[in-house]
Design a protein around this motif. Structure first.
Motif, mmCIF file in Angstrom:
data_model
loop_
_atom_site.group_PDB
_atom_site.id
_atom_site.type_symbol
_atom_site.label_atom_id
_atom_site.label_comp_id
_atom_site.label_asym_id
_atom_site.label_seq_id
_atom_site.Cartn_x
_atom_site.Cartn_y
_atom_site.Cartn_z
ATOM 1 N N HIS A 74 0.839 -1.187 0.000
ATOM 2 C CA HIS A 74 0.000 0.000 0.000
ATOM 3 C C HIS A 74 0.879 1.243 0.000
ATOM 4 N N ILE A 88 -2.583 5.067 2.562
ATOM 5 C CA ILE A 88 -3.464 5.459 1.484
ATOM 6 C C ILE A 88 -4.028 4.184 0.863
ATOM 7 N N ASP A 89 -5.319 4.090 0.862
ATOM 8 C CA ASP A 89 -5.955 2.859 0.425
ATOM 9 C C ASP A 89 -6.404 2.947 -1.024
ATOM 10 N N ILE A 90 -5.447 2.881 -1.929
ATOM 11 C CA ILE A 90 -5.790 2.718 -3.346
ATOM 12 C C ILE A 90 -5.064 1.489 -3.850
ATOM 13 N N ASN A 125 -7.375 10.764 9.572
ATOM 14 C CA ASN A 125 -7.430 9.347 9.213
ATOM 15 C C ASN A 125 -6.043 8.714 9.252
ATOM 16 N N ILE B 99 -6.748 11.353 -7.195
ATOM 17 C CA ILE B 99 -7.458 10.278 -6.498
ATOM 18 C C ILE B 99 -7.216 10.374 -4.995
ATOM 19 N N VAL B 100 -5.980 10.592 -4.640
ATOM 20 C CA VAL B 100 -5.628 10.660 -3.217
ATOM 21 C C VAL B 100 -6.269 11.883 -2.563
ATOM 22 N N LYS B 102 -9.059 13.140 -3.412
ATOM 23 C CA LYS B 102 -10.473 12.820 -3.252
ATOM 24 C C LYS B 102 -10.684 11.949 -2.011
ATOM 25 N N ILE B 103 -9.809 10.974 -1.839
ATOM 26 C CA ILE B 103 -9.920 10.065 -0.704
ATOM 27 C C ILE B 103 -9.693 10.767 0.622
ATOM 28 N N THR B 104 -8.626 11.548 0.686
ATOM 29 C CA THR B 104 -8.238 12.136 1.965
ATOM 30 C C THR B 104 -8.902 13.472 2.235
#
Lengths: 126, 126
Positions: A74, A88-90, A125, B99-100, B102-104
DNA sequence: ATGATAATGATAATGATTATCAATATTATA
DNA sequence: TATAATATTGATAATCATTATCATTATCAT
């Protein structure tokens, strides 16, 4: 792998943490718990736990090694404000490895990504 | 930014190299050229060149900082056999930053990728 | 028990980087 | 151009993370 008393204490602490600890943080926390332990033992056991696959290890650009309970492939986010590392969860970008192999003609075992920026104050988070 | 004599020597050397040098390698090479220079001056100037944006800096998993003449956003390959760092010329994955974010919910300034594996003996692409 | 073996922890050593500071070089000003 | 003011150098000490050393202590197998 035989786990020792101290190794177990270190492992338990990492599991109970948010997942990211430096050797120094582990020392301080275990001392707080009134456990007699030295920094050499901590490094020795962290290396053992890491090479045995029980924990993960990331390199923090300022703080040296960070030990991580999350063993899966990850990525990480380095928050410049708090100077902490977050998961980071991608999904793992497998295709990048294949592209690089095609370009170089070599063998890519893995890659690591560290995102850098500023996280929001509110959401913390881990 | 005012560049000093030593700063210029260091900068010139990096530009004339394959692009990846440690502070120690720079010291050795400049001494070879019979220039009187100390390691502190090298680090001082490397930091100045880096923060002024003249050169890049990467962290080598074993050797500490590597100074890089390639200033563009690019990735690196760490060859476990030669223990050297090579540039990887694939496009910057901008979309990962989005993407990151958006997630965080945070702001991603950039990301770095280090591929790790074994390069072929034959081709030695810096 | 008891001897063999392994792990601990205090501390020294290492390697990379930064801090200190007197000496030197550069720059600005009279 | 001289000289005062300021900045940079480089030798070296200090620091920080990590590893090595090694006498002491704990664990294990007989």
């Amino acid at each position: 792998m035989k786990i020792t008393k101290q190794g177990q204490q270190i492992y338990d602490l990492i599991l109970s943490s948010d997942g990211h600890m430096t050797a120094e943080e582990i020392l301080i926390e275990l001392k707080h718990q009134n456990l007699k332990i030295g920094i050499a033992t901590i490094y020795r056991n962290l290396n053992a736990l890491f090479t045995a696959g029980y924990i993960n290890r990331v390199r923090h650009p300022e703080l040296g090694y960070i030990y991580d309970k999350n063993k899966s492939d990850h990525y990480h986010f380095y928050d410049k404000k708090t100077k902490k590392i977050y998961d980071i969860d991608i999904e793992y970008q497998e295709k990048l490895d294949r592209i690089v192999e095609k370009i170089t003609g070599g063998k890519v075992e893995s890659h690591s990504i560290i995102f850098e920026g500023i996280l929001n104050d509110k959401k913390n988070n881990d």
